[in-house]
Design an enzyme around this catalytic site. Structure first.
Site, PDB file in Angstrom:
ATOM      1  N   ASP A   1       0.839  -1.196   0.000  1.00 26.71           N
ATOM      2  CA  ASP A   1       0.000   0.000   0.000  1.00 26.71           C
ATOM      3  C   ASP A   1       0.879   1.253   0.000  1.00 26.71           C
ATOM      4  O   ASP A   1       2.068   1.189   0.354  1.00 26.71           O
ATOM      5  CB  ASP A   1      -0.883  -0.060   1.255  1.00 26.71           C
ATOM      6  CG  ASP A   1      -1.813   1.119   1.373  1.00 26.71           C
ATOM      7  OD1 ASP A   1      -2.306   1.597   0.340  1.00 26.71           O
ATOM      8  OD2 ASP A   1      -2.049   1.564   2.516  1.00 26.71           O
TER       9      ASP A   1
ATOM     10  N   ASP B   1      -0.298   4.985   1.134  1.00 27.22           N
ATOM     11  CA  ASP B   1      -0.497   5.853   2.305  1.00 27.22           C
ATOM     12  C   ASP B   1      -0.378   5.098   3.625  1.00 27.22           C
ATOM     13  O   ASP B   1      -1.058   4.096   3.849  1.00 27.22           O
ATOM     14  CB  ASP B   1      -1.893   6.496   2.243  1.00 27.22           C
ATOM     15  CG  ASP B   1      -1.956   7.543   1.157  1.00 27.22           C
ATOM     16  OD1 ASP B   1      -1.091   8.428   1.129  1.00 27.22           O
ATOM     17  OD2 ASP B   1      -2.876   7.458   0.320  1.00 27.22           O
TER      18      ASP B   1
END
Lengths: 184, 184
Positions: free
Chosen positions: B14, B16
Site C-alpha cells: 500500500d 499511504d
C-alpha cells in the site's frame, strides 16, 4: 458489501479501443493536424504510430499526453448498454494501462464517471501491468495484456489486432453480450 | 519479460501510511491550519477525521483533494531500502486506493517516480478496491483492504489499526524485511 460479492464472476474490461473509441478520436485529430485522412486500410494490422510517416510518429503519440485528450473520447457503440446489463449479473472492473500517459489519469477518472455512471469508482483500475488483475475474464484489444492475464482472455477486435489468432475474439459489444449469455 | 517472471512471488504494498508517511504530513498540516497539535495519543485507535472536533472533520479530509498535497509526502523510514532489496527477489506492486481523491492520481505517479525509482511504472496500481489484486501478499494498514484481498494479508501498524487482531502484523519496514527473509 465487497465481501458478500466475493463469489460473483468478475469481468475486467479495458478502456482504450474497447470501452472508449480512442482510435476514432485519434483519426479526427490526425486529419486536423495534417489535413489528410489516415484510412482504416492504412492502419489495418498495425498501431497508428507504425502507419504514419516517420516524422509524424512522435507527434501522434504525444497527443495522448495532452491534458484533456482522454476526457472526451467517444464511448464505443453499445458499450454502455451492454456493460450496464452485465453489471447486474457480474462484477465489472474497468482496467486501463494508464501509466504510459500519467497526465491522463484524472481525465480517465472523469470520463468513467460520465460515461459509465452505473459503475462506482470502486471498479476503476489504473495499472501499469494487467498481470496484477485477479478476475475471471479480461476483455482487451491488446494481445500482450491477454498474454499476461491469468484468467480467460477475450480479444476485442481493433485495427491493429486483426491478424491475432490466439484468443477468443469478439468484434463488438453485441458479441460481448452474446458471449456472456452463455456464462452462468 | 513479464511472462518470464510469472513464477516469482508477488508482493503488493500500500502507499499511504505504509510506503508514504501520510499521517506525518497531515499532522503538520493540522498544526498549520489550527495552531494546535493533534497528538499521537488523540489519534490512537482512530482515523484522523474521528479524532478532531466535528467542525474540522470535513476540512481535514478535504486537504487530501488539493492538487499537490500527495506530491511531497515523506517516504516511510526504511521503505526505500527494504523495497529495493525485496525487488531483487520478489515482484513488487504498489497498490493504492486512490479513487477517493482522484485529483491526487498524477501526484501519486510523480511521487512514486521520485521516491521509488528502482520500480518502473509497470508496478503501479491505482485502484478503487483491492479485491482486484492478484498477488501473493498484500502489506496494508487498512483492515478492510486485507479482508477483501485473496492472498496473505499483512497489517502494517498505523495509529488507527492498533486494536486490530485478525492479521499478521508488522510494525515497520525492518519487520517487513525480517518477515520476507523467511519467505522463499
Amino acid at each position: 458489501m465487497d465481501r458478500d460479492r466475493k463469489s460473483r464472476i468478475t469481468i475486467a474490461v479495458d478502456l482504450d479501443e474497447v470501452t472508449a473509441d480512442t482510435v476514432s478520436k485519434r483519426l479526427v485529430r490526425y486529419r486536423a493536424d495534417y489535413g489528410v485522412e489516415l484510412s482504416q486500410e492504412e492502419i489495418r494490422g498495425k498501431q497508428i504510430r507504425d502507419a504514419v510517416p516517420l516524422e509524424r510518429k512522435e507527434a501522434v503519440e504525444a497527443c495522448l499526453d495532452e491534458p484533456g485528450f482522454s476526457r472526451d473520447i467517444p464511448v464505443m457503440p453499445d458499450a454502455q448498454r451492454v456493460l450496464q446489463s452485465l453489471s447486474t449479473r457480474f462484477d465489472i472492473f474497468v482496467a486501463t494501462s494508464a501509466m504510459d500517459h500519467p497526465v491522463s489519469l484524472y481525465d480517465r477518472y472523469l470520463w468513467l464517471q460520465e460515461y459509465l455512471p452505473f459503475l462506482t469508482d470502486r471498479s476503476y483500475v489504473f495499472c501499469g501491468s494487467k498481470r496484477i488483475l485477479k478476475a475471471d475474464f479480461l476483455i482487451d484489444d491488446n494481445p500482450r495484456n491477454l498474454e499476461m492475464f491469468s484468467g480467460t482472455g477475450i480479444l476485442f477486435t481493433a485495427h491493429h489486432n486483426i491478424y491475432e489468432r490466439r484468443f477468443t475474439r469478439v468484434n463488438d459489444w453485441e458479441e460481448v453480450a452474446a458471449y456472456f449469455e452463455r456464462v452462468r
